[in-house]
Design a protein around this motif. Structure first.
Motif, PDB file in Angstrom:
ATOM      1  N   CYS A  94       1.154  -1.329   0.073  1.00  0.00           N
ATOM      2  CA  CYS A  94      -0.225   0.188  -0.159  1.00  0.00           C
ATOM      3  C   CYS A  94       0.980   1.702   0.436  1.00  0.00           C
ATOM      4  CB  CYS A  94      -1.392   0.082   1.253  1.00  0.00           C
ATOM      5  SG  CYS A  94      -1.735   1.684   1.377  1.00  0.00           S
ATOM      6  N   HIS A  96      -0.178   3.853   0.471  1.00  0.00           N
ATOM      7  CA  HIS A  96      -0.741   5.209   1.069  1.00  0.00           C
ATOM      8  C   HIS A  96       0.538   5.001   2.882  1.00  0.00           C
ATOM      9  CE1 HIS A  96      -3.208   8.863   2.594  1.00  0.00           C
ATOM     10  NE2 HIS A  96      -3.232   8.098   3.468  1.00  0.00           N
ATOM     11  N   CYS A  97       0.155   3.384   3.485  1.00  0.00           N
ATOM     12  CA  CYS A  97       0.156   3.153   4.594  1.00  0.00           C
ATOM     13  C   CYS A  97       1.719   2.250   4.493  1.00  0.00           C
ATOM     14  CB  CYS A  97      -0.476   2.738   5.414  1.00  0.00           C
ATOM     15  SG  CYS A  97      -1.297   0.695   4.360  1.00  0.00           S
ATOM     16  N   CYS A 132      -4.983   0.099  -0.207  1.00  0.00           N
ATOM     17  CA  CYS A 132      -4.983  -0.954   0.685  1.00  0.00           C
ATOM     18  C   CYS A 132      -6.839  -0.713   0.918  1.00  0.00           C
ATOM     19  CB  CYS A 132      -4.911  -1.265   1.996  1.00  0.00           C
ATOM     20  SG  CYS A 132      -4.602  -0.074   3.181  1.00  0.00           S
ATOM     21  N   CYS A 135      -7.004   2.202   3.629  1.00  0.00           N
ATOM     22  CA  CYS A 135      -6.489   3.352   3.210  1.00  0.00           C
ATOM     23  C   CYS A 135      -7.917   4.118   2.396  1.00  0.00           C
ATOM     24  CB  CYS A 135      -5.211   3.678   3.165  1.00  0.00           C
ATOM     25  SG  CYS A 135      -4.176   3.796   4.080  1.00  0.00           S
TER      26      CYS A 135
HETATM   27 ZN   LIG Z   1      -2.790   1.457   3.184  1.00  0.00          ZN
END
Ligand SMILES: [Zn+2]
Ligand SMILES: [Zn+2]
Length: 144
Positions: A94, A96-97, A132, A135
């Motif tokens: 992911c 983002h995270c 994901c 997120c």
């Molecule tokens: Zn994520």
């Protein structure tokens, strides 16, 4: 009692001498499916094994990946992480995270195509990258 320990068994199977520290490091990987980095393992393991050093963990994990006791995952160029699950599976990163997820139903293809003829393949990794579900959910909340 030692012989039934999954970490001990796996080390023997991979031809690695099962020292206490090696067992502890592999046990950590086998019980934490978070794809941890050397630093994450070090911080956690130091609480249980105060004598363990960052260098020992680093060298041990390199050796584990060479001997097939763990996977070294370089999906994120800034972060090398390790996986105690050595059955073939794909990963999702992911963006983002930064979490790395396992896709157990997806495997790197094993069939050898004509342009791969003559190559001796030792390792195959399959990576996906994206956002994901967790997120995506927080992104939606931010927008509305
Ligand atoms: Zn994520
Ligand atoms: Zn994995």
């Amino acid at each position: 009692m030692m012989n039934t320990d999954p970490a001990y068994k796996k080390l023997i199977e991979c031809g690695i001498r099962p020292s206490i520290q090696r067992i502890e490091i592999l046990r950590y990987l086998l019980t934490h499916h978070t794809h941890p980095t050397v630093d994450e393992i070090f911080v956690d393991l130091k609480k249980r094994v105060p004598t363990v050093s960052r260098t020992t963990i680093y060298n041990t994990l390199r050796m584990f990946s060479e001997k097939g006791a763990a996977f070294m995952i370089t999906i994120d160029e800034h972060r090398v992480c390790y996986d105690g699950t050595t059955e073939p599976h794909a990963h999702f990163y992911c963006k983002h995270c930064g979490k790395v997820y396992d896709f157990h139903e997806m495997q790197p293809p094993r069939n050898v195509t004509s342009d791969m003829e003559g190559f001796h393949i030792e390792d195959a990794q399959l990576y996906y990258k994206g956002i994901c579900p967790a997120c995506q959910h927080t992104e939606e909340k931010k927008i509305s």
